[in-house]
Scaffold this motif. Sequence first.
Motif, PDB file in Angstrom:
ATOM      1  N   GLN A 248     -50.853  -3.920 -13.452  1.00 29.61           N
ATOM      2  CA  GLN A 248     -52.031  -3.053 -13.512  1.00 29.61           C
ATOM      3  C   GLN A 248     -53.260  -3.764 -14.078  1.00 29.61           C
ATOM      4  O   GLN A 248     -54.374  -3.321 -13.853  1.00 29.61           O
ATOM      5  CB  GLN A 248     -51.736  -1.814 -14.363  1.00 29.61           C
ATOM      6  CG  GLN A 248     -50.669  -0.923 -13.779  1.00 29.61           C
ATOM      7  CD  GLN A 248     -51.048  -0.340 -12.429  1.00 29.61           C
ATOM      8  OE1 GLN A 248     -52.193   0.052 -12.199  1.00 29.61           O
ATOM      9  NE2 GLN A 248     -50.094  -0.298 -11.503  1.00 29.61           N
TER      10      GLN A 248
ATOM     11  N   LYS B 120     -52.821  -5.727  -7.766  1.00 34.15           N
ATOM     12  CA  LYS B 120     -52.667  -4.552  -8.615  1.00 34.15           C
ATOM     13  C   LYS B 120     -51.713  -3.570  -7.949  1.00 34.15           C
ATOM     14  O   LYS B 120     -51.726  -3.393  -6.746  1.00 34.15           O
ATOM     15  CB  LYS B 120     -54.029  -3.903  -8.852  1.00 34.15           C
ATOM     16  CG  LYS B 120     -53.995  -2.811  -9.892  1.00 34.15           C
ATOM     17  CD  LYS B 120     -55.393  -2.326 -10.226  1.00 34.15           C
ATOM     18  CE  LYS B 120     -55.308  -1.251 -11.298  1.00 34.15           C
ATOM     19  NZ  LYS B 120     -56.616  -0.783 -11.692  1.00 34.15           N
TER      20      LYS B 120
ATOM     21  N   GLN C  83     -46.819  -3.938 -17.450  1.00 32.36           N
ATOM     22  CA  GLN C  83     -47.857  -3.705 -16.448  1.00 32.36           C
ATOM     23  C   GLN C  83     -48.985  -4.728 -16.558  1.00 32.36           C
ATOM     24  O   GLN C  83     -50.025  -4.580 -15.932  1.00 32.36           O
ATOM     25  CB  GLN C  83     -48.408  -2.287 -16.583  1.00 32.36           C
ATOM     26  CG  GLN C  83     -47.365  -1.247 -16.245  1.00 32.36           C
ATOM     27  CD  GLN C  83     -47.938   0.152 -16.193  1.00 32.36           C
ATOM     28  OE1 GLN C  83     -49.102   0.391 -16.475  1.00 32.36           O
ATOM     29  NE2 GLN C  83     -47.105   1.096 -15.812  1.00 32.36           N
TER      30      GLN C  83
END
Length: 177
Positions: free
Chosen positions: A52, A59, A145
Amino acid sequence: MRPLLLLVLLGLAACGTPPATPTGVQYTPAVQSSYVQAVNAVRTVAQTCNNQTNSRYPKGPSTLSAAGALSWSGLLGEVARQRANYLNANSVDLTGPNAHTEGSDPTPFATRARNNGYAYLNLAENLGNGFSDADAVVGAWLSSQAGHCNALMDTAYTQMGLASVGSYWVLIMGKPQ
């Protein structure tokens, strides 16, 4: 009889645990093997990563093919040890904006690699804090992430070094020139 006893004692002393580095890190074959096994256990099978925040990787969730096993590099192990020692000595907050920097150096792991004689084509680091063993920190990187999973699964790397100092973990992956 005494010379024979002295030879036996000297031989036994030579078989003992290697001396620790000044920071207390020992690079025994068993420790190296356990670190390599922990990393390669995830690299040798497909993984779903959910990056992320790392701009180097796409992404969002993605399934990455097996990346192949990494081999241990003593030079990268030393780079990881130095980096972990710095993090521990300075109680670096790994969630902060300067976690991956040291002063004005934006890529201290790359500077250390060069300073230790590791000429590389590709180089990356994963950092962790507060994990009990290599399997735990690698598991956390898989669910991260922040691109840690993507870096673990990146086929651009062929070698690794991993160190733990205090509660800090540092994985350095590279491909030599």
